[in-house]
Design a protein around this motif. Structure first.
Motif, PDB file in Angstrom:
ATOM      1  N   LEU A 177       0.944  -1.062  -0.125  1.00  0.00           N
ATOM      2  CA  LEU A 177       0.070   0.143  -0.114  1.00  0.00           C
ATOM      3  C   LEU A 177       0.980   1.241  -0.010  1.00  0.00           C
ATOM      4  O   LEU A 177       1.855   1.270   0.880  1.00  0.00           O
ATOM      5  CB  LEU A 177      -1.059  -0.052   1.279  1.00  0.00           C
ATOM      6  CG  LEU A 177      -1.991   1.233   1.317  1.00  0.00           C
ATOM      7  CD1 LEU A 177      -2.929   0.983   0.351  1.00  0.00           C
ATOM      8  CD2 LEU A 177      -2.545   1.230   2.727  1.00  0.00           C
ATOM      9  N   HIS A 178       0.593   2.175  -0.626  1.00  0.00           N
ATOM     10  CA  HIS A 178       1.358   3.714  -0.887  1.00  0.00           C
ATOM     11  C   HIS A 178       1.025   4.223   0.343  1.00  0.00           C
ATOM     12  O   HIS A 178       0.048   4.462   0.724  1.00  0.00           O
ATOM     13  CB  HIS A 178       1.089   4.111  -2.317  1.00  0.00           C
ATOM     14  CG  HIS A 178       1.670   5.658  -2.071  1.00  0.00           C
ATOM     15  ND1 HIS A 178       3.040   5.788  -2.443  1.00  0.00           N
ATOM     16  CD2 HIS A 178       1.128   6.971  -2.135  1.00  0.00           C
ATOM     17  CE1 HIS A 178       3.560   7.068  -2.355  1.00  0.00           C
ATOM     18  NE2 HIS A 178       2.252   7.765  -2.065  1.00  0.00           N
ATOM     19  N   VAL A 179       2.042   4.587   1.156  1.00  0.00           N
ATOM     20  CA  VAL A 179       2.061   5.382   2.339  1.00  0.00           C
ATOM     21  C   VAL A 179       3.036   6.493   2.225  1.00  0.00           C
ATOM     22  O   VAL A 179       4.065   6.561   2.000  1.00  0.00           O
ATOM     23  CB  VAL A 179       2.459   4.566   3.584  1.00  0.00           C
ATOM     24  CG1 VAL A 179       2.508   5.376   4.904  1.00  0.00           C
ATOM     25  CG2 VAL A 179       1.687   3.113   3.849  1.00  0.00           C
ATOM     26  N   PRO A 180       2.264   7.815   2.049  1.00  0.00           N
ATOM     27  CA  PRO A 180       3.131   9.095   1.791  1.00  0.00           C
ATOM     28  C   PRO A 180       4.041   9.192   2.947  1.00  0.00           C
ATOM     29  O   PRO A 180       5.230   9.742   2.653  1.00  0.00           O
ATOM     30  CB  PRO A 180       1.733   9.823   1.797  1.00  0.00           C
ATOM     31  CG  PRO A 180       0.740   9.404   1.504  1.00  0.00           C
ATOM     32  CD  PRO A 180       0.767   8.093   2.039  1.00  0.00           C
ATOM     33  N   HIS A 181       3.598   8.927   4.196  1.00  0.00           N
ATOM     34  CA  HIS A 181       4.655   9.344   5.309  1.00  0.00           C
ATOM     35  C   HIS A 181       4.758   7.912   6.343  1.00  0.00           C
ATOM     36  O   HIS A 181       3.764   7.650   6.929  1.00  0.00           O
ATOM     37  CB  HIS A 181       4.163  10.578   6.122  1.00  0.00           C
ATOM     38  CG  HIS A 181       5.308  10.959   7.202  1.00  0.00           C
ATOM     39  ND1 HIS A 181       6.405  11.019   7.260  1.00  0.00           N
ATOM     40  CD2 HIS A 181       4.840  10.798   8.693  1.00  0.00           C
ATOM     41  CE1 HIS A 181       7.255  11.043   8.237  1.00  0.00           C
ATOM     42  NE2 HIS A 181       6.159  11.120   9.217  1.00  0.00           N
ATOM     43  N   VAL A 182       6.055   7.224   6.245  1.00  0.00           N
ATOM     44  CA  VAL A 182       5.985   6.234   7.387  1.00  0.00           C
ATOM     45  C   VAL A 182       6.260   6.674   8.469  1.00  0.00           C
ATOM     46  O   VAL A 182       7.480   7.361   8.700  1.00  0.00           O
ATOM     47  CB  VAL A 182       7.172   5.227   6.684  1.00  0.00           C
ATOM     48  CG1 VAL A 182       7.259   4.043   7.771  1.00  0.00           C
ATOM     49  CG2 VAL A 182       6.568   4.595   5.351  1.00  0.00           C
ATOM     50  N   VAL A 183       5.598   6.614   9.615  1.00  0.00           N
ATOM     51  CA  VAL A 183       5.933   6.865  10.878  1.00  0.00           C
ATOM     52  C   VAL A 183       6.915   5.898  11.515  1.00  0.00           C
ATOM     53  O   VAL A 183       7.844   6.436  11.907  1.00  0.00           O
ATOM     54  CB  VAL A 183       4.701   7.035  11.994  1.00  0.00           C
ATOM     55  CG1 VAL A 183       4.913   7.463  13.163  1.00  0.00           C
ATOM     56  CG2 VAL A 183       3.645   7.981  11.136  1.00  0.00           C
ATOM     57  N   ASP A 184       6.493   4.623  11.418  1.00  0.00           N
ATOM     58  CA  ASP A 184       7.510   3.536  11.987  1.00  0.00           C
ATOM     59  C   ASP A 184       7.121   2.353  11.538  1.00  0.00           C
ATOM     60  O   ASP A 184       5.806   2.136  11.202  1.00  0.00           O
ATOM     61  CB  ASP A 184       7.690   3.562  13.689  1.00  0.00           C
ATOM     62  CG  ASP A 184       6.349   3.239  14.282  1.00  0.00           C
ATOM     63  OD1 ASP A 184       5.874   2.283  14.170  1.00  0.00           O
ATOM     64  OD2 ASP A 184       6.122   4.092  15.372  1.00  0.00           O
ATOM     65  N   THR A 185       7.876   1.201  11.657  1.00  0.00           N
ATOM     66  CA  THR A 185       7.443   0.111  11.414  1.00  0.00           C
ATOM     67  C   THR A 185       7.035  -1.035  12.326  1.00  0.00           C
ATOM     68  O   THR A 185       7.072  -2.175  11.867  1.00  0.00           O
ATOM     69  CB  THR A 185       8.665  -0.654  10.464  1.00  0.00           C
ATOM     70  OG1 THR A 185       9.782  -0.660  11.010  1.00  0.00           O
ATOM     71  CG2 THR A 185       8.864   0.245   9.147  1.00  0.00           C
ATOM     72  N   VAL A 186       7.220  -0.610  13.488  1.00  0.00           N
ATOM     73  CA  VAL A 186       6.797  -1.242  14.541  1.00  0.00           C
ATOM     74  C   VAL A 186       5.404  -2.313  14.273  1.00  0.00           C
ATOM     75  O   VAL A 186       4.412  -1.661  14.039  1.00  0.00           O
ATOM     76  CB  VAL A 186       6.807  -0.632  15.964  1.00  0.00           C
ATOM     77  CG1 VAL A 186       6.168  -1.658  17.004  1.00  0.00           C
ATOM     78  CG2 VAL A 186       7.770   0.286  16.048  1.00  0.00           C
ATOM     79  N   GLY A 187       5.628  -3.418  14.318  1.00  0.00           N
ATOM     80  CA  GLY A 187       4.303  -4.026  14.092  1.00  0.00           C
ATOM     81  C   GLY A 187       3.625  -4.419  12.845  1.00  0.00           C
ATOM     82  O   GLY A 187       2.726  -5.128  12.512  1.00  0.00           O
ATOM     83  N   ALA A 188       4.607  -3.925  11.823  1.00  0.00           N
ATOM     84  CA  ALA A 188       4.097  -4.005  10.453  1.00  0.00           C
ATOM     85  C   ALA A 188       3.790  -5.607   9.821  1.00  0.00           C
ATOM     86  O   ALA A 188       2.833  -5.963   9.486  1.00  0.00           O
ATOM     87  CB  ALA A 188       4.833  -3.464   9.454  1.00  0.00           C
ATOM     88  N   GLY A 189       4.960  -6.263  10.219  1.00  0.00           N
ATOM     89  CA  GLY A 189       4.884  -7.662   9.849  1.00  0.00           C
ATOM     90  C   GLY A 189       3.801  -8.638  10.777  1.00  0.00           C
ATOM     91  O   GLY A 189       3.130  -9.472  10.131  1.00  0.00           O
ATOM     92  N   ASP A 190       3.497  -8.123  12.054  1.00  0.00           N
ATOM     93  CA  ASP A 190       2.496  -8.690  12.862  1.00  0.00           C
ATOM     94  C   ASP A 190       1.116  -8.560  12.199  1.00  0.00           C
ATOM     95  O   ASP A 190       0.069  -9.283  12.074  1.00  0.00           O
ATOM     96  CB  ASP A 190       2.796  -8.376  14.151  1.00  0.00           C
ATOM     97  CG  ASP A 190       4.031  -8.538  14.687  1.00  0.00           C
ATOM     98  OD1 ASP A 190       4.446  -9.690  14.304  1.00  0.00           O
ATOM     99  OD2 ASP A 190       4.354  -7.756  15.370  1.00  0.00           O
ATOM    100  N   THR A 191       0.963  -7.169  11.743  1.00  0.00           N
ATOM    101  CA  THR A 191      -0.492  -6.522  11.179  1.00  0.00           C
ATOM    102  C   THR A 191      -0.548  -7.427   9.727  1.00  0.00           C
ATOM    103  O   THR A 191      -1.650  -7.699   9.544  1.00  0.00           O
ATOM    104  CB  THR A 191      -0.271  -5.348  11.134  1.00  0.00           C
ATOM    105  OG1 THR A 191      -0.090  -4.560  12.164  1.00  0.00           O
ATOM    106  CG2 THR A 191      -1.707  -4.810  10.695  1.00  0.00           C
ATOM    107  N   PHE A 192       0.540  -7.591   9.130  1.00  0.00           N
ATOM    108  CA  PHE A 192       0.525  -8.411   7.834  1.00  0.00           C
ATOM    109  C   PHE A 192      -0.106  -9.644   8.165  1.00  0.00           C
ATOM    110  O   PHE A 192      -1.183 -10.171   7.379  1.00  0.00           O
ATOM    111  CB  PHE A 192       1.695  -8.454   7.019  1.00  0.00           C
ATOM    112  CG  PHE A 192       1.554  -9.492   5.876  1.00  0.00           C
ATOM    113  CD1 PHE A 192       1.206  -9.076   4.601  1.00  0.00           C
ATOM    114  CD2 PHE A 192       2.087 -10.617   6.047  1.00  0.00           C
ATOM    115  CE1 PHE A 192       1.344  -9.806   3.535  1.00  0.00           C
ATOM    116  CE2 PHE A 192       2.142 -11.649   4.737  1.00  0.00           C
ATOM    117  CZ  PHE A 192       1.679 -11.309   3.722  1.00  0.00           C
ATOM    118  N   ASN A 193       0.428 -10.353   9.198  1.00  0.00           N
ATOM    119  CA  ASN A 193      -0.231 -11.797   9.505  1.00  0.00           C
ATOM    120  C   ASN A 193      -1.751 -11.471   9.580  1.00  0.00           C
ATOM    121  O   ASN A 193      -2.586 -12.581   9.150  1.00  0.00           O
ATOM    122  CB  ASN A 193       0.570 -12.266  10.672  1.00  0.00           C
ATOM    123  CG  ASN A 193       2.008 -12.484  10.501  1.00  0.00           C
ATOM    124  OD1 ASN A 193       2.415 -12.706   9.390  1.00  0.00           O
ATOM    125  ND2 ASN A 193       2.878 -12.684  11.572  1.00  0.00           N
ATOM    126  N   ALA A 194      -1.955 -10.595  10.673  1.00  0.00           N
ATOM    127  CA  ALA A 194      -3.467 -10.632  10.989  1.00  0.00           C
ATOM    128  C   ALA A 194      -4.316 -10.530   9.730  1.00  0.00           C
ATOM    129  O   ALA A 194      -5.549 -11.159   9.371  1.00  0.00           O
ATOM    130  CB  ALA A 194      -3.650  -9.440  11.952  1.00  0.00           C
TER     131      ALA A 194
END
Length: 309
Positions: A236-253
């Motif tokens: 997904l195009h994200v204009p401003h990435v704040v941080d990547t904390v939990g991104a992989g976990d959220t992909f799993n979900a």
């Protein structure tokens, strides 16, 4: 129900106080808890098996999980400290330093394994590199995989590995038993060595899994089925990435929720998953992860927020 098995801890996120001094803010975290909360927000029945403390941080985890629809009844509660993970951000990418010695999460016992029925059991995270909890999760996966679908999230943190030979042997055994393996491109290089991604993924499929999910940050994700299915999904195009904390976990979900809603979380269905069904599930996973990285911390979307993307 999907049962997430692994660490639940407190992420200490960098911030500043009213005087502008550097400070840390405690928020709930940990791979299993992040995934469980993200599933709960998407309306998927979900439980959590981990070691929880009776201290104030442990009570915070239980309270937040309950508010998000996560059943913590399968977890073991002990009067030991909660694991703390101090988050360090560089250009939005997160690294961690852990305080985990003799923690409630680490000191699990085989007798703590719950007698809980689930459609899918998710294992993974840093807990697989620690003892005795790593051995407990491995034993639980061995038991669950005999009759149920299991997913393994290879969330590898080399700095936390004390015995690489033993850790690699554990991962090999758990990969062999897993139906689904999810791994990042960086972790794939560490596990099987650099090379062509399709060849790397095939090495994992040859070990036994029916499906390998490969995440590649802003380059999206790829899926590889043992039946020959191959899928690529854009991020997904994200204009401003704040941080990547939990991104992989959220992909799993997001991915698991899509498969659950489609009635595809069974061993037979995953073994014969079509390219269309795999793409749809992974697309929801990448969209959920994209929402997450635009927020501070591991904050996945609700169903309504996901539909609005």
């Amino acid at each position: 129900m999907i049962l997430c098995c692994g660490e639940a801890l407190i992420d200490m996120l960098p911030s500043s106080d009213m005087l502008g001094r550097k400070a840390y803010v405690p928020v709930t975290g940990g791979a299993a808890l992040n995934t469980a909360i993200a599933l709960g927000r998407l309306g998927t029945p979900v439980g959590l098996f981990t070691g929880l403390s009776s201290d104030p941080f442990g009570q915070m985890i239980i309270s937040v999980a309950a508010d998000e629809g996560v059943d913590t009844a399968p977890s073991a509660i002990r009067a030991l400290p909660t694991t703390l993970a101090f988050v360090h951000l560089l250009d939005g990418r997160a690294s961690y330093s852990f305080h985990d010695e003799n923690s409630a999460g680490r000191m699990l016992a085989v007798s703590d394994i719950p007698d809980t029925s689930a459609a899918c059991y998710l294992f993974g995270g840093i807990s697989l590199a620690a003892e005795p909890c790593g051995a407990v999760y491995e034993a639980f996966q061995a038991r669950a995989s005999e009759s149920s679908l299991t997913m393994l999230d290879l969330n590898i943190r080399p700095a936390l590995i004390n015995d690489e030979v033993a850790y690699r042997a554990r991962l090999d055994r758990m990969i062999t038993r897993a139906d689904i393996v999810k791994i990042s491109d960086e972790d794939l290089d560490w596990l099987v060595g650099p090379g062509d991604m399709a060849d790397q993924a095939q090495k994992l499929l040859d070990m036994g899994p029916k499906l390998v999910l490969l995440t590649m940050d802003s380059r999206g994700a790829r899926g590889f089925g043992r039946c020959g299915t191959r899928v690529s999904v854009a991020a997904l195009h994200v204009p401003h990435v704040v941080d990547t904390v939990g991104a992989g976990d959220t992909f799993n979900a997001g991915t698991l929720a899509a498969l659950y809603d489609a009635g595809l979380l069974t061993k037979d269905a995953i073994a014969t998953l079509s390219a269309e069904d795999l793409h749809a599930a992974m697309l929801q996973g990448t969209r959920a992860a994209g929402y997450c990285v635009a927020q501070a911390g591991a904050n996945g979307p609700t169903r309504a927020q996901l539909c609005a993307l």
